[in-house]
Enzyme design. Structure first.
Site, PDB file in Angstrom:
ATOM      1  N   LEU A   1      -1.970  81.513  65.591  1.00  0.00           N
ATOM      2  CA  LEU A   1      -1.724  81.025  66.945  1.00  0.00           C
ATOM      3  C   LEU A   1      -2.007  79.534  67.057  1.00  0.00           C
ATOM      4  O   LEU A   1      -2.500  79.055  68.062  1.00  0.00           O
ATOM      5  CB  LEU A   1      -2.566  81.778  67.992  1.00  0.00           C
ATOM      6  CG  LEU A   1      -2.195  83.230  68.237  1.00  0.00           C
ATOM      7  CD1 LEU A   1      -3.078  83.808  69.302  1.00  0.00           C
ATOM      8  CD2 LEU A   1      -0.743  83.344  68.624  1.00  0.00           C
ATOM      9  N   CYS A   2      -1.712  78.791  65.979  1.00  0.00           N
ATOM     10  CA  CYS A   2      -1.930  77.354  66.055  1.00  0.00           C
ATOM     11  C   CYS A   2      -0.664  76.590  65.712  1.00  0.00           C
ATOM     12  O   CYS A   2      -0.705  75.539  65.088  1.00  0.00           O
ATOM     13  CB  CYS A   2      -3.084  76.922  65.164  1.00  0.00           C
ATOM     14  SG  CYS A   2      -3.089  77.668  63.546  1.00  0.00           S
ATOM     15  N   GLY A   3       0.476  77.108  66.075  1.00  0.00           N
ATOM     16  CA  GLY A   3       1.706  76.370  65.842  1.00  0.00           C
ATOM     17  C   GLY A   3       2.008  76.293  64.361  1.00  0.00           C
ATOM     18  O   GLY A   3       1.787  77.241  63.614  1.00  0.00           O
TER      19      GLY A   3
END
Lengths: 368, 132
Positions: free
Chosen positions: A140-142
């Protein structure tokens, strides 16, 4: 997790008829027109029922989008708070690196004319290279983890093209799982940095790298991590960790060297109400040593003790910067997810209201 | 006149206040430092640092580094430092046993180097608990 518990509870503790009636009653609470629906003739129910079920579905969708938006917004704020902590950690490490640089500089002045023969600075013909790849632990950090892994793969191809052997030391769960699934890439060790990298984790990496280099299993060690440029931009970089230059310069693979006395610090501040990052370059003032300072041991032995310290601090800085970039990437990814969620909620609500009004207009005729 | 001691690790400042006397383990043996010591620079071995404050001795385990002693100012830069009050005795003992087992299992130059380092560190931590 609570949802699955609830559903199993329904399944276990009730017989089908009971669950049906309870779900029916649930439905009727949502349903704006209760009674007529149960007694409608088949023709009418066929025209009314599809609209009802899609209304309910829309309502459920809107609720779930609202919940998702709350979660992503919370994740963004948590990441922002953690960036501040990561930045404090970097600031805490400054006294150490400043003093170290000062001492290193002064010892080099004294050793100008001598030939230094410290194992960590030995330049050998390169046959095998160790790559330390720093990734994050969670998703969930790009594109954060992806960028660094792509860079690692590109570097591996380059090394293969040059005919050099390589091994990988992977730090971080994401990198670990990537390399585990690819047994054709020789991995030396899997390590994890945890939520806040401390000297212990840096020490573990340093130990591994140190023993690989000293035992002459590898001739060069490169560090791949993500440099924290700004809140929206981070750059995966490759630095040559070993062999160290006795002056303490850190060199890029392209040969661009940064003097150890120059230190770059990033600071999270607010500008015009928005979070931004400022990078400042500090030049550490290297004061002269008092000339009567005596070395208890040989200057070479002292250098031998200083360079592992320098190695440790470099690794720790790389871990800290990587963590900060991961948090910044998570912040921006969650921020755009929240924005998307609120846009979606708006458009879904509009469709829902239109449908609801259309149904009221339609059914209103029958009431008359 | 008191000595000002600064113990720094890469991620934090472990100690930054005045002391009366310290005993430091260096590569060439233990040295005691009292106020007005001659300025020297020395490498610090993986060992124990003893600090005296008003007739009370405090022990700290240091994991190797460098020390600079100047005009009543001592700066010690180490890879890691732990006060003996912060070390859990059981955990330290377990780490020591694991390190010893790893050394016996170690094959080849590289594993031996790593295992030796780990053993020395574990031993220092246990010693820090046992002194005083």
């Amino acid at each position: 997790m609570a949802c699955t518990n609830l559903t199993t509870m329904w399944g276990v503790s009730s017989n089908p008829s009971l669950s049906d009636s309870s779900s029916l009653s649930f439905r009727s609470v949502l349903n704006p027109l209760p009674l007529p629906n149960h007694n409608t003739s088949p023709s009418r129910s066929s025209s009314v029922a599809p609209i009802q079920s899609s209304l309910r579905e829309l309502r459920d969708r809107i609720d779930s989008v609202k919940n998702t938006q709350k979660i992503t917004e919370a994740m963004k704020l948590v990441a922002a708070a953690k960036v501040r902590r990561a930045q404090e950690a970097v600031v805490n490490g400054r006294p150490f690196s400043e003093t170290l640089v000062e001492v290193l500089y002064n010892i080099n002045e004294q050793l100008q004319t001598d030939d230094i023969d410290v194992p960590l600075t030995k330049i050998r013909p390169v046959k095998k290279v160790a790559l330390v790849v720093v990734t994050g632990d969670r998703g969930l950090c790009g594109g954060f983890n992806n960028f660094i892994i792509k860079k690692a793969e590109a570097r591996i191809k380059e090394l293969q093209g040059l005919g050099l052997d390589y091994t990988v030391i992977s730090v971080g769960k994401k990198g670990n799982s990537y390399f585990l699934r690819r047994p054709y890439i020789p991995v030396d060790k899997y390590l994890e940095a945890g939520t806040l990298p401390t000297a212990k984790e840096a020490q573990a990496v340093a130990d591994d790298v140190f023993s690989l280099f000293i035992s002459e299993e590898v001739d060069k060690v490169e560090l791949l991590y993500t440099k924290f440029v700004s809140l929206v931009k981070s750059e995966p970089v490759i630095h040559t960790l070993l062999p160290l230059s006795p002056k303490g310069e850190i060199c890029d693979i392209n040969g661009n060297c940064v003097d150890a006395a120059e230190d770059e610090l990033f600071r999270l501040t607010t500008k015009e109400g928005k979070l931004t990052v400022e990078r400042e370059t500090f030049r550490t003032p290297t004061a002269d040593f008092s000339p009567i300072l005596q070395f208890e041991q040989d200057p070479v032995q002292i250098l031998d003790a200083l360079l592992p310290l320098y190695l440790n601090s470099q690794i720790l800085r790389a871990l800290q910067e990587s963590l900060a970039s991961e948090l910044a990437a998570r912040m921006s990814a969650m921020s755009s997810a929240s924005d998307n969620a609120s846009d979606l909620k708006k458009s879904l609500s509009m469709v829902y209201n239109r449908k609801r009004q259309a149904k009221i207009t339609g059914c209103g005729n029958y009431v008359l | 006149m008191t000595l000002n001691l600064c113990v720094l690790t890469p991620n934090r400042i472990v100690w930054d206040s005045e002391v009366k006397e310290i005993i430091l383990s260096t590569n060439s043996g233990q040295i005691g430092v009292l106020p007005n010591h001659a300025p020297i620079a020395t490498a610090v071995d993986i060992g124990i640092l003893k600090i005296r404050l008003n007739n009370q001795w405090l022990t700290m385990a240091l994991m190797g580094g460098f020390a600079r002693i100047g005009n009543n100012e001592i700066t010690i830069l180490v890879n890691d430092a732990e006060k003996n009050s912060d070390i859990d005795p059981q955990e330290a003992q377990q780490t020591l046993e694991i390190a010893e087992a790893n050394l016996r299992k170690a094959e080849g130059k590289r594993q031996t180097i790593e295992a030796n380092l780990a053993l020395r560190r574990a031993r220092t931590r246990v010693e820090a608990l046992n002194t005083i």
